[in-house]
Design an enzyme around this catalytic site. Structure first.
Site, short mmCIF file in Angstrom:
data_model
loop_
_atom_site.label_atom_id
_atom_site.label_comp_id
_atom_site.label_asym_id
_atom_site.label_seq_id
_atom_site.Cartn_x
_atom_site.Cartn_y
_atom_site.Cartn_z
N ARG A 282 0.80 -1.19 -0.04
CA ARG A 282 -0.06 -0.04 -0.04
C ARG A 282 0.82 1.34 0.06
O ARG A 282 2.02 1.46 0.90
CB ARG A 282 -0.94 -0.06 1.24
CG ARG A 282 -1.70 1.38 1.55
CD ARG A 282 -2.48 1.19 2.87
NE ARG A 282 -3.03 2.67 3.14
CZ ARG A 282 -2.81 3.08 4.13
NH1 ARG A 282 -2.02 2.82 4.94
NH2 ARG A 282 -3.38 4.26 4.53
N ARG B 177 -9.78 18.11 8.31
CA ARG B 177 -8.65 18.05 9.33
C ARG B 177 -8.64 19.51 10.02
O ARG B 177 -8.92 20.73 9.42
CB ARG B 177 -7.46 17.67 8.87
CG ARG B 177 -7.27 16.17 8.30
CD ARG B 177 -6.04 15.88 7.93
NE ARG B 177 -6.04 14.02 7.75
CZ ARG B 177 -5.78 13.36 8.55
NH1 ARG B 177 -5.60 13.61 9.81
NH2 ARG B 177 -5.81 12.05 8.06
N LYS C 231 -13.05 2.29 0.60
CA LYS C 231 -12.97 2.13 2.18
C LYS C 231 -14.06 2.43 2.92
O LYS C 231 -14.44 3.72 2.77
CB LYS C 231 -11.58 3.03 2.57
CG LYS C 231 -10.44 2.61 1.86
CD LYS C 231 -9.29 3.56 2.05
CE LYS C 231 -8.70 3.64 3.75
NZ LYS C 231 -7.83 4.52 3.88
N THR D 222 -6.10 -1.53 10.15
CA THR D 222 -6.03 -0.75 11.28
C THR D 222 -6.00 -1.26 12.26
O THR D 222 -6.98 -2.08 13.01
CB THR D 222 -7.20 0.53 11.29
OG1 THR D 222 -7.43 1.09 10.04
CG2 THR D 222 -6.83 1.85 12.17
#
Length: 472
Positions: free
Chosen positions: A32, A73, A218, A276
């Site tokens: 990845r 963010r 995702k 994760t």
């Protein structure tokens, strides 16, 4: 052989040729590249390294480009962080300011239009909880419900709120075009909220003549859970992104959600990756916790095709050891699975498509006969994927003539893709498939093997035939 595939994130700890080779030897199948970090020059160097390794070893290591996605963010704080105290007022603003314990800037100008009084906002990957008090054109005034330390450039989550963020950002499009040029095998789309994101990316790939690249969704926000079936139908595979998803949904629901997502992907025949916090303690320690080992095993038993390591291999102190440990846990788990019970459980989900019925029948026959291998000559990887869906105990050998298909088929659990010269006649196809696997030491004289493929062989996605064969 190890059935469960391992995806490793490449970063400063693993982007040297020496360490990368050790990662593959330890069990990595796909790498990845996280495009949230590192510019094009850095990623280009990593891609070149991977390609050189593939050329030298002929190992089908796929490349997954992970897009940054339409995320929100915080910007920066004075000194890099600020402590938010429970009960205090805190303002999120679209203006550029130096962050303090009273206010900070955010990266998404549209958020004041998307939230209202009473909505909840999470900062710092879910550590800090805010409640919106009032909103104007540029500022969101909040009360701190759960305090903590807010830091630079951390994720801002707005659970159960449909934002007006674009489905794909301009940066994502640039990254995808870079990936097309560099010949990546998979593109994962971050913060998918509906099938629209997948359709947009597939249209980009089609326009660029790159339909062979697989699009992975995702699942990392609550909106995606509501549209899960349409996302799975549209995508070529799914990542259960437990970190960000666990911020948006109650933690107590995460085990159930993971099993549900994996199960739905299994029923649809789409490869599913669990990511994760896989073995996160090994970022700093040479051994995992017992809970992490059990988590990996449970993910495999739930039906995951692959597990994805992030910081463990990108920035951790023990990247090779983390892969070795993940491999050993996977092999131990696979050796003790009840494959007959798994096959029976799959029976009710096989559907009525000819390919599913033939593949299920092949797996049932393979189990009854205790075959040494299931052999799938395939143009696109489709046959191997549909056989993998039913989790047979026997290894699945996908014989392919396109190295791009070899790398994408490598995502399916239990599948070992092998390069094979294309045949258009059935009898030479059967004979040469057997001879190829004998030469590679995968099967031997006296073995019972099962072959499944489509007739006419040149047609795509037409699995309709199986043949039982005694190796001579």
């Amino acid at each position: 052989m190890k059935k469960t595939k391992i995806i490793a994130t490449i970063g400063p700890s693993s982007d040297s040729p020496q360490v990368f080779a050790k990662l593959v030897d330890a069990g990595v199948n796909i790498v990845r590249l996280n495009f949230s970090h590192g510019g094009y020059e850095v990623q280009q160097n990593r891609i070149n390294m991977i390609k050189r390794y593939r050329d030298e070893t002929k190992k089908p290591i796929g490349i997954l480009l992970d897009t940054k996605g339409p995320e929100i963010r915080t910007k920066t704080f004075k000194g890099g962080e600020a402590t938010l105290v429970q009960g205090a007022q805190f303002i999120l603003t679209t203006r550029d300011v130096d962050g303090t314990n009273q206010m900070c800037s955010i990266t998404y100008d549209g958020l004041p239009n998307d939230v209202k009084a009473g909505d909840k906002i999470l900062l710092n990957d879910g550590v800090i909880l805010l409640e919106v008090v009032c909103v104007d054109d540029t500022e969101i005034v909040c009360t701190v419900i759960i305090g903590g330390v807010a830091r630079d450039r951390k994720l801002v989550s707005v659970p159960n709120i449909l934002t007006t963020l674009p489905v794909i950002t301009e940066r994502d499009i640039q990254d995808i075009e870079f990936g097309i040029k560099e010949g990546v095998d998979f593109i994962s789309i971050s913060f998918v909220r509906s099938a629209q994101s997948i359709k947009v990316v597939k249209q980009i790939l089609q326009d660029k003549g790159a339909e062979h690249i697989k699009v992975i969704a995702k699942i990392q926000c609550s909106n995606a859970i509501e549209k899960l079936d349409e996302i799975i139908d549209a995508a070529d595979g799914v990542i259960v992104a437990r970190g960000t998803l666990g911020v948006e949904v109650p933690i107590a629901k995460m085990p159930r959600l993971q099993r549900e997502i994996v199960s739905r992907c299994n029923r649809s025949g789409k490869p599913v990756i669990v990511s994760t916090h896989i073995i996160e303690s090994m970022i700093n320690n040479p051994l995992p916790t017992r809970a992490e080992a059990i988590d990996i095993s449970n993910s495999i038993n739930d039906g995951a095709d692959a597990v994805m390591l992030s910081g463990e291999t990108a920035t951790g102190k023990y990247p090779v050891e983390a892969v070795k440990m993940t491999s050993s846990i996977a092999i131990e788990t696979e050796e003790t699975r009840d494959y007959q019970a798994l096959l029976e459980a799959h029976r009710k989900h096989k559907g009525n498509k000819p390919a599913d019925i033939v593949a299920y029948g092949a797996c049932r026959a393979a189990d009854d006969l205790a075959v040494s291998a299931i052999i799938c000559p395939t143009n696109t990887g489709f046959t191997a994927g549909v056989v993998s869906k039913f989790t047979p105990q026997a290894p699945i050998y996908a014989l392919v003539y396109d190295d791009r298909v070899q790398r994408t088929a490598n995502l399916f659990s239990g599948v070992e893709p092998i390069m094979f010269e294309q045949r258009n006649e059935i009898m030479p196809l059967i004979k040469d498939s057997i001879e190829t696997l004998k030469e590679l030491g995968k099967i031997k004289v006296g073995d019972t093997v099962l072959m499944t493929f489509g007739i006419p062989y040149s047609n795509r996605q037409t699995t309709n035939t199986m043949k039982i064969h005694i190796v001579e």
